[in-house]
Design an enzyme around this catalytic site. Sequence first.
Site, mmCIF file in Angstrom:
data_model
loop_
_atom_site.group_PDB
_atom_site.id
_atom_site.type_symbol
_atom_site.label_atom_id
_atom_site.label_comp_id
_atom_site.label_asym_id
_atom_site.label_seq_id
_atom_site.Cartn_x
_atom_site.Cartn_y
_atom_site.Cartn_z
ATOM 1 N N HIS A 109 15.012 -4.755 -0.853
ATOM 2 C CA HIS A 109 13.996 -4.450 -1.581
ATOM 3 C C HIS A 109 14.100 -4.211 -3.244
ATOM 4 C CE1 HIS A 109 9.391 -3.007 -0.601
ATOM 5 N NE2 HIS A 109 9.440 -3.593 -2.025
ATOM 6 N N TYR A 162 6.607 -0.117 3.415
ATOM 7 C CA TYR A 162 4.875 -0.248 3.581
ATOM 8 C C TYR A 162 4.276 0.692 4.610
ATOM 9 C CZ TYR A 162 5.602 -4.278 0.341
ATOM 10 O OH TYR A 162 6.057 -4.831 -0.895
HETATM 11 N N1 LIG Z 1 9.035 -6.761 -3.584
HETATM 12 C C1 LIG Z 1 8.509 -5.762 -4.257
HETATM 13 O O1 LIG Z 1 8.880 -4.753 -4.997
HETATM 14 C C2 LIG Z 1 7.031 -5.818 -4.285
HETATM 15 C C3 LIG Z 1 6.197 -5.057 -5.300
HETATM 16 C C4 LIG Z 1 4.879 -5.192 -5.068
HETATM 17 C C5 LIG Z 1 4.112 -6.001 -4.324
HETATM 18 N N2 LIG Z 1 4.892 -6.823 -3.605
HETATM 19 C C6 LIG Z 1 4.266 -7.615 -2.438
HETATM 20 O O2 LIG Z 1 3.477 -8.360 -3.072
HETATM 21 C C7 LIG Z 1 1.951 -8.506 -2.549
HETATM 22 C C8 LIG Z 1 0.998 -8.770 -3.713
HETATM 23 O O3 LIG Z 1 1.235 -7.861 -4.617
HETATM 24 P P1 LIG Z 1 0.153 -6.694 -5.305
HETATM 25 O O4 LIG Z 1 -0.611 -6.195 -3.787
HETATM 26 O O5 LIG Z 1 0.788 -5.870 -6.106
HETATM 27 O O6 LIG Z 1 -0.782 -7.312 -6.193
HETATM 28 P P2 LIG Z 1 -1.942 -8.607 -6.163
HETATM 29 O O7 LIG Z 1 -1.615 -9.374 -5.214
HETATM 30 O O8 LIG Z 1 -1.503 -9.499 -7.460
HETATM 31 O O9 LIG Z 1 -3.368 -8.172 -6.550
HETATM 32 C C9 LIG Z 1 -3.889 -7.176 -5.244
HETATM 33 C C10 LIG Z 1 -5.393 -6.952 -5.992
HETATM 34 O O10 LIG Z 1 -6.194 -7.950 -6.346
HETATM 35 C C11 LIG Z 1 -7.270 -7.962 -5.609
HETATM 36 N N3 LIG Z 1 -7.453 -9.524 -5.188
HETATM 37 C C12 LIG Z 1 -7.230 -10.240 -4.320
HETATM 38 N N4 LIG Z 1 -7.314 -11.465 -4.253
HETATM 39 C C13 LIG Z 1 -8.500 -11.393 -5.367
HETATM 40 C C14 LIG Z 1 -9.235 -12.653 -5.846
HETATM 41 N N5 LIG Z 1 -9.412 -13.648 -5.205
HETATM 42 N N6 LIG Z 1 -10.033 -11.974 -6.979
HETATM 43 C C15 LIG Z 1 -9.925 -11.137 -7.299
HETATM 44 N N7 LIG Z 1 -9.200 -10.167 -7.095
HETATM 45 C C16 LIG Z 1 -8.497 -10.184 -5.711
HETATM 46 C C17 LIG Z 1 -6.994 -7.029 -4.666
HETATM 47 O O11 LIG Z 1 -8.253 -6.486 -4.286
HETATM 48 P P3 LIG Z 1 -9.130 -6.685 -2.688
HETATM 49 O O12 LIG Z 1 -8.096 -5.864 -2.097
HETATM 50 O O13 LIG Z 1 -10.330 -5.655 -3.268
HETATM 51 O O14 LIG Z 1 -9.420 -7.959 -2.622
HETATM 52 C C18 LIG Z 1 -5.866 -6.217 -4.933
HETATM 53 O O15 LIG Z 1 -6.611 -5.216 -5.483
HETATM 54 C C19 LIG Z 1 2.003 -6.987 -2.095
HETATM 55 O O16 LIG Z 1 1.083 -7.043 -1.128
HETATM 56 C C20 LIG Z 1 3.427 -6.941 -1.414
HETATM 57 O O17 LIG Z 1 3.637 -7.594 -0.054
HETATM 58 C C21 LIG Z 1 6.399 -6.663 -3.579
#
Ligand SMILES: NC(=O)c1ccc[n+]([C@@H]2O[C@H](COP(=O)([O-])OP(=O)(O)OC[C@H]3O[C@@H](n4cnc5c(N)ncnc54)[C@H](OP(=O)(O)O)[C@@H]3O)[C@@H](O)[C@H]2O)c1
Length: 272
Positions: free
Chosen positions: A105, A47
Site C-alpha cells: 500500500h 479500508y
Molecule cells: N493507494 C492509495 O494510497 C490510495 C489513496 C487514496 C485512494 N485510493 C483508492 O482510489 C479510490 C478513489 O480515490 P478517492 O476516493 O480518494 O477520490 P476520487 O475517486 O477522486 O473522488 C471521490 C469523491 O468524488 C465524488 N464523486 C464521485 N464521482 C463523481 C462524479 N461523477 N461527479 C462529481 N463528484 C463525484 C465522490 O462523492 P460521492 O460519494 O458523493 O459521489 C467522492 O467525494 C479510493 O476509493 C481508493 O480505492 C488509493
Amino acid sequence: MQYIEANGAKIPAIGLGTWELSGRTCARLVEQALRLGYRHIDTAQIYENEREVGEGLHSSRVKRSEIFVTTKIWTTHFAPHDLERSTKESLVKLRLSEVDLLLLHWPNPQVPLQETMGALARVKKLGMAKHIGVSNFTVALIEEAVAACPEPLACDQVEYHPYLEQTKVLNACAAHGMALVAYSPIAKGRIKNDETLAQIGKTHHKTAAQVCLRWLVQQNVAAIPRTSRIERLSENIDIFDFVLSDEEMGLISQMGSAKSRLTDFGFAPKWD
Ligand SMILES: NC(=O)c1ccc[n+]([C@@H]2O[C@H](COP(=O)([O-])OP(=O)(O)OC[C@H]3O[C@@H](n4cnc5c(N)ncnc54)[C@H](OP(=O)(O)O)[C@@H]3O)[C@@H](O)[C@H]2O)c1
C-alpha cells in the site's frame, strides 16, 4: 470496457474505489457496480471493508473469472511472515481463493524492501495473487522494487488527476511494462466544478468528471473513481463512447503541477 495490459495483467480501465465505503452501503455499491458493468474493484486491508466487498462480489452473481479484484497490504504487515498471514486473512474476508492484484500500500522503510518483495513474489507463487504490484512508490522506489522482485510487477497505484502532473512515474512504469493505476482520479470530487473540463464536456455531451476519466484512460492509465451514489456509478463508467482530440488532451495535461498532491497522510514518502 477497455483493458490496460501490464506484464501479463489485463486491468479493466475503470474500477470502483471503495475507500471510506463501509457496511451495507459498501456491499450494495459493489453489487450495483458489477451489475452496471464494472469489472474492477479496488479495496485495501486498511479500508476495513474487505468483508463487505466480498459480500458485494458474492451477491452480484457475476462470474468470478470476469472480475478483477485488487487489495493492498498495509505497511505493518510487510515482514515476510506477516505479509503471507495477512494476505490469507484478506482472502478469507473477501471470500476468494486469490486476488487478481495484490499491492504494497505504501513504502515502509522500516522493513528491507528486498525481503518484502521476496514475500510478495512468494505469495504470488503460492497462488494467492494472480499479479502483484506497488502503490505510492516514487520513481527511485519503483527501480528498487523491480530490481528486488523475482516476479514482474503489474502496476504502481498513485494519485493522478488533471491537477497533478505525474510524467516521471508514467515514464518509469512504461519503461518496466507496468501500468499506472490512478487513485483520486477525479481529485476527490473537485473536478466536478472545473470550467475547462465542463467546457470540453459540452462538445461531447459529457460531464467534467467523465472528461477527466476519459483523459486518464486515453493515456492508457486505469482509474478507480469512488462514489457512494448509485447514479454516479453509471456516470463514471460511461466514458467509452467518445474520444478527446489531441488538442483537448493537451489542454487538460497543461492544468497539472507537480505540487498539487491532495494525499497527505503524514507518512508519505519523499517524492522526487
Ligand atoms: N493507494 C492509495 O494510497 C490510495 C489513496 C487514496 C485512494 N485510493 C483508492 O482510489 C479510490 C478513489 O480515490 P478517492 O476516493 O480518494 O477520490 P476520487 O475517486 O477522486 O473522488 C471521490 C469523491 O468524488 C465524488 N464523486 C464521485 N464521482 C463523481 C462524479 N461523477 N461527479 C462529481 N463528484 C463525484 C465522490 O462523492 P460521492 O460519494 O458523493 O459521489 C467522492 O467525494 C479510493 O476509493 C481508493 O480505492 C488509493
